[in-house]
Design an enzyme around this catalytic site. Structure first.
Site, mmCIF file in Angstrom:
data_model
loop_
_atom_site.group_PDB
_atom_site.id
_atom_site.type_symbol
_atom_site.label_atom_id
_atom_site.label_comp_id
_atom_site.label_asym_id
_atom_site.label_seq_id
_atom_site.Cartn_x
_atom_site.Cartn_y
_atom_site.Cartn_z
ATOM 1 N N GLY A 125 52.717 -39.511 82.534
ATOM 2 C CA GLY A 125 53.968 -38.817 82.238
ATOM 3 C C GLY A 125 54.059 -38.321 80.814
ATOM 4 C CG HIS A 136 66.760 -59.074 78.887
ATOM 5 N ND1 HIS A 136 65.653 -58.267 78.819
ATOM 6 C CD2 HIS A 136 66.331 -60.263 79.370
ATOM 7 C CE1 HIS A 136 64.596 -58.940 79.257
ATOM 8 N NE2 HIS A 136 64.978 -60.160 79.593
ATOM 9 C CG HIS A 171 64.414 -39.574 82.072
ATOM 10 N ND1 HIS A 171 65.788 -39.660 82.066
ATOM 11 C CD2 HIS A 171 64.099 -38.885 83.208
ATOM 12 C CE1 HIS A 171 66.289 -39.083 83.144
ATOM 13 N NE2 HIS A 171 65.268 -38.598 83.859
ATOM 14 C CB THR A 218 69.944 -40.628 81.248
ATOM 15 O OG1 THR A 218 69.134 -40.232 82.382
ATOM 16 C CG2 THR A 218 70.776 -39.436 80.797
ATOM 17 C CB ALA A 219 65.861 -42.925 83.089
ATOM 18 N N GLY A 220 64.913 -43.355 79.709
ATOM 19 C CA GLY A 220 63.900 -43.942 78.838
ATOM 20 C C GLY A 220 62.493 -43.875 79.411
#
Lengths: 300, 300
Positions: free
Chosen positions: B162, B81, B167, B169-171
């Site tokens: 933002g 996905h 980020h 690791t978290a995109g």
């Protein structure tokens, strides 16, 4: 939280102040929710719709009986609708998280309490009936208030609770448990009353139709059309969609179309969901897929 | 009490302990009800369904983001996905007693708070989008996590809140407001995949069909049949009954019958009630005639 519905019918529909006083007495009971209240002047009768759990409803019904017998004297009561008592009939109906057996127990507890506290003869009916001869409300009510003393004197009509003689002004009370009742009408695009009457006869139980349907054909004179006016007394076993489809098919046989249908008053969500399921051919659908139902279940 | 639904999608569907830890962190927030949680291993993705009021959901979503970015590193993430972030998308959905405008405000408040507290780029989508180019989730997500640094460097893809850089690791996170989505599939009594694909093309918006339908034709190989697999993105404006009837009619054109339909996951009560109303030709029906709805309204 379990939900039980209770729909007391009282023999007062012409004095709004009296009815609102009685409703206020019920609403003051903690845990009772008054969903609806409607009065019919020609029937001289009011129907109050309550919800709550067993304890709240028992307290609410006791408040209703006290307020009603203080205000209504059947000796001077006239109206088109048959009645046996000032508080005429009190059905309890399982809605969610309770069984019919729970409602039968509640009906019997409440019936016993009414007889004790108010010295009223009490009959139990439908699912709460103690004999098959007392299942049908019409059979219990036959003879009405005016014939009650003679009826109570017959051994087969000894009340389930309370004295075997009428309360002088309040008669008797019929208490019971039943499935939700849906008042469901289908309007036909014709003024032919004979067609509405023939369809009513085809669909209703008494003349060979569905087990849980009562029906009659009536004219809607102001609109120049006719109606198949029905009570669905157990929409789980005789569902709305099946009744609608049969009426539509029977009407087509006379070259008549269905104009529209209508629900009078309240309908349990499950009856509508069952119709959506059937028409959409939904397979494997579980009630807890309805978001609001899941939410109620998770809240506990 | 107003009810808002929130359906966060997170990029973790293969480690059940990690998912259950994240769900536990959300469930610990007062006023949050976790309605459902399901993980897909091939997608490597989980969908959590929450309900509550605005304040509870804001606190719940902050707990979700904190727990997810602590546990999920997109640099090693693989799955079928598409995804842009560890917390990929957070839609807010009005259910009862709240407007779409309330949910748009909530989405923007939550988006701003996520950006500030976790230094994450945040995009607003669908009803909460600030430009029409950001309404569609697919457009925002195009390029995925791997292409995110380049995308954020483009002036037209400056995030709504933002930093204009991923980020590590978290995109990034996509937050928005939308109507309830119904996953609705119709199974055909045939194994002809071309028929399912032609019907999907007829019914879906992208190729000329209904505005709020996404559809594709897929085989159900184990059952030897085919399915028109759909998302109804606004069942108020493109209702289930109309989609069902069109699919049935299109199938008939190929000599194919509808076998059944199915709803995957949750469905708002109103979508089923609307179908019952349409098929039963109910006139003058008001939502507060549904007993459970009247009960909720009276309880306040």
């Amino acid at each position: 939280m379990p939900i039980i519905e209770c729909v007391p019918n009282i023999s007062e529909g012409r004095r709004p102040d009296v009815v609102s006083g009685i409703v206020a007495a019920i609403a003051a009971v903690p845990g009772i929710i008054v969903l609806d209240s409607s009065s019919d002047s020609s029937h001289n009768r009011s129907v109050v719709t309550l919800a709550g759990d067993a304890a709240a409803l028992q307290a609410g019904v006791m408040a209703l009986v006290e307020a009603t017998i203080a205000a209504v004297d059947l000796r001077g009561h006239r109206g088109e609708h048959p009645r046996l008592g000032a508080v005429d009939v009190i059905p309890f109906i399982p809605i969610e998280g309770v069984s019919m057996a729970d409602c039968v127990k509640l009906a019997r507890d409440v019936g016993a309490a009414i007889a004790t506290q108010f010295s009223l003869p009490v009959f139990l009916y439908e699912e709460a009936a103690t004999t098959s001869a007392r299942r049908n409300l019409e059979d219990i009510r036959r003879g009405e208030f005016e014939g009650l003393a003679a009826k109570l004197a017959l051994p087969e009509w000894t009340p389930d609770f309370g004295p075997a003689a009428p309360h002088a002004t309040a008669g008797a009370v019929v208490v019971g448990a039943r499935a939700p009742l849906i008042a469901y009408n289908i309007n036909l695009a014709t003024d032919r009353l004979d067609v509405a009457k023939k369809i009513a006869a085809a669909v209703r139980h008494s003349s060979g139709g569905f087990r849980y349907v009562k029906a009659m054909g009536i004219p809607l004179a102001d609109r120049g059309i006719v109606q198949v006016s029905m009570n669905l007394t157990n929409a789980e076993k005789t569902p709305m969609f099946r009744v609608f489809e049969l009426v539509k098919r029977e009407a087509a046989r006379y070259g008549v179309a269905v104009l529209e249908s209508e629900i009078v008053g309240l309908v349990p969500s499950a009856a509508l969901v069952a119709s959506a399921e059937w028409y959409l051919q939904l397979e494997g659908f579980a009630p807890d897929q309805v978001l609001e139902q899941r939410l109620r279940a998770k809240r506990g």
